[in-house]
Design a protein around this motif. Structure first.
Motif, short mmCIF file in Angstrom:
data_model
loop_
_atom_site.label_atom_id
_atom_site.label_comp_id
_atom_site.label_asym_id
_atom_site.label_seq_id
_atom_site.Cartn_x
_atom_site.Cartn_y
_atom_site.Cartn_z
N ALA A 114 0.82 -1.22 0.00
CA ALA A 114 0.00 0.00 0.00
C ALA A 114 0.85 1.26 0.00
O ALA A 114 0.60 2.20 -0.77
N GLU A 115 1.88 1.25 0.81
CA GLU A 115 2.67 2.46 0.98
C GLU A 115 3.49 2.77 -0.29
O GLU A 115 3.61 3.93 -0.69
N VAL A 116 3.99 1.73 -0.95
CA VAL A 116 4.79 1.93 -2.16
C VAL A 116 3.88 2.40 -3.31
O VAL A 116 4.23 3.31 -4.06
N LEU A 117 2.71 1.77 -3.41
CA LEU A 117 1.75 2.20 -4.44
C LEU A 117 1.43 3.68 -4.27
O LEU A 117 1.46 4.45 -5.24
N ASP A 118 1.15 4.06 -3.06
CA ASP A 118 0.81 5.45 -2.78
C ASP A 118 1.94 6.40 -3.17
O ASP A 118 1.71 7.46 -3.76
N ALA A 119 3.16 6.01 -2.83
CA ALA A 119 4.33 6.85 -3.15
C ALA A 119 4.49 6.97 -4.67
O ALA A 119 4.79 8.05 -5.19
N ASN A 120 4.26 5.86 -5.40
CA ASN A 120 4.37 5.90 -6.86
C ASN A 120 3.31 6.83 -7.46
O ASN A 120 3.60 7.64 -8.35
N LEU A 121 2.08 6.69 -6.95
CA LEU A 121 0.99 7.53 -7.49
C LEU A 121 1.28 9.01 -7.18
O LEU A 121 1.05 9.88 -8.03
N ARG A 122 1.81 9.26 -6.00
CA ARG A 122 2.09 10.65 -5.61
C ARG A 122 3.22 11.23 -6.46
O ARG A 122 3.13 12.36 -6.94
N ALA A 123 4.27 10.44 -6.69
CA ALA A 123 5.41 10.91 -7.47
C ALA A 123 4.97 11.25 -8.90
O ALA A 123 5.37 12.28 -9.46
N MET A 124 4.14 10.39 -9.48
CA MET A 124 3.69 10.64 -10.86
C MET A 124 2.76 11.85 -10.91
O MET A 124 2.87 12.67 -11.83
N ALA A 125 1.86 11.97 -9.94
CA ALA A 125 0.92 13.10 -9.94
C ALA A 125 1.66 14.43 -9.79
O ALA A 125 1.21 15.46 -10.29
#
Ligand SMILES: Cc1ncc(COP(=O)(O)O)c(C=O)c1O
Length: 327
Positions: free
Chosen positions: A15-26
């Motif tokens: 969950a935490e890595v997915l969130d970080a990836n989505l945040r970095a791309m956004a």
């Protein structure tokens, strides 16, 4: 529910890595600058997370993906970035649907199917779909004559995505986009849709980037030094141990293998067969031990599974159906 309760092989998302990836791309490509490709995860629950990060338009690869996204209420602006002849399944959907076309036949199918908008798909170097840049203007005219709205062009530089050197990806993308720019000049419209995870910050022509893998990532993309980390793994169980090697229950029927064998932390993977991965662990392992197997190619891996388990440590936080599978 705990990880220990799951039947293996089980597809896990950190969950935490997915969130970080989505945040970095956004942060890099906010809002409509990114049109996330759902083929990488085939999961409307994950798409909803991407929408929450501000990306309301999505890219799809199959009619089924478009149907599923529309049914989930995520149909604000769906691009089917692929050629289809069964466009009649798209005409009646409660969604804004745009379809890629590269021939008179696909234009005709879109028009007859009740699709209202298209992009002219241009071959920018990957020998797959897409018309020659010289044909793009003629196809746009044909589409307009058939009553279709032509929103612009798309051209996927997929042959460059995994080029290891950033400079090569940049130079190749520049060249590919010269072809797309020529086509765009002849076609008109506001949309220039292109790019993927490997070129998300290198494509300077595209008005929107179609990246998908960035959310879950895989070991092939992890080699490129992108600002995204692998969030997707398979939980596997060691089922047999022999001198010098061990075997876990995660084989090629649970893994997309076209980018090579998966990785296992603290081990060298020898090979996969249907239901097995054989590997040499650095330290002795017992039968029954559980471990993570990191896939080399996210898209086909996800498509083998019915659900994604969203996890934090040993805890299963959520179960997301891979509900866009099939055709
Ligand atoms: C048409 C199209 N656009 C974009 C992508 C981007 O995908 P990725 O994020 O895996 O680079 C793909 C992947 O194959 C594709 O086929």
């Amino acid at each position: 529910v705990k990880l220990a309760d799951l039947t293996t092989p089980a597809l896990l998302v950190e969950a935490e890595v997915l969130d970080a990836n989505l945040r970095a791309m956004a942060a890099a490509l906010p809002g409509a600058r990114l049109r996330p490709h759902v083929k990488a995860h085939k999961c409307t629950a994950l798409a909803r997370r991407q929408a929450a990060f501000g990306h309301l338009g999505f890219t799809c690869a199959t009619v089924r993906e478009v149907e599923g996204m529309a049914a989930a209420g995520l149909g604000h602006d769906l691009l089917l970035a692929n050629e289809v002849l069964d466009a009649h399944r798209l005409g009646g959907l409660d969604a804004r649907v745009t379809v890629a076309v590269d021939s008179g036949e696909t234009v005709e199918a879109a028009a007859r199917g009740g699709v209202r908008e298209v992009l002219i798909d241009v071959n920018v170097g990957l020998p797959r779909c897409g018309c020659a840049p010289e044909d793009a203007g003629r196809l746009a005219e044909l589409a307009r004559a058939r009553g279709l709205g032509v929103r612009g062009v798309m051209g996927y530089e997929g042959h460059l995505m995994l080029a290891p050197e950033r400079e090569k990806r940049a130079a190749g993308t520049e060249q590919a986009m010269e072809r797309l720019a020529r086509a765009h000049a002849a076609v008109g419209g506001e949309v220039v849709s292109a790019g993927g995870t490997g070129t998300f910050d290198l494509n300077r022509l595209a008005t929107e980037i179609q990246a998908g893998s960035y959310a879950l990532m895989d070991t092939a993309y992890a080699k490129l030094g992108l600002p995204f980390r692998p969030a997707l793994s398979l939980l596997a169980t060691v089922i047999s141990v022999s001198p010098g090697y061990a075997v876990a229950d995660c084989g090629l029927k649970a893994l997309g293998m076209d980018h090579g064998a998966p990785a296992i932390d603290g081990a060298r993977v020898w090979f996969c067969s249907d239901e097995h991965v054989t590997f040499a662990p650095d330290a002795a392992l017992a039968v029954g031990a559980r471990m993570r197997v990191w896939p080399a190619h996210v898209d086909p891996t996800v498509a083998y599974h019915e659900r994604l388990f969203v996890v934090a440590g040993e805890e299963v936080l959520d179960v997301w159906p891979v509900d866009l599978r099939g055709w």
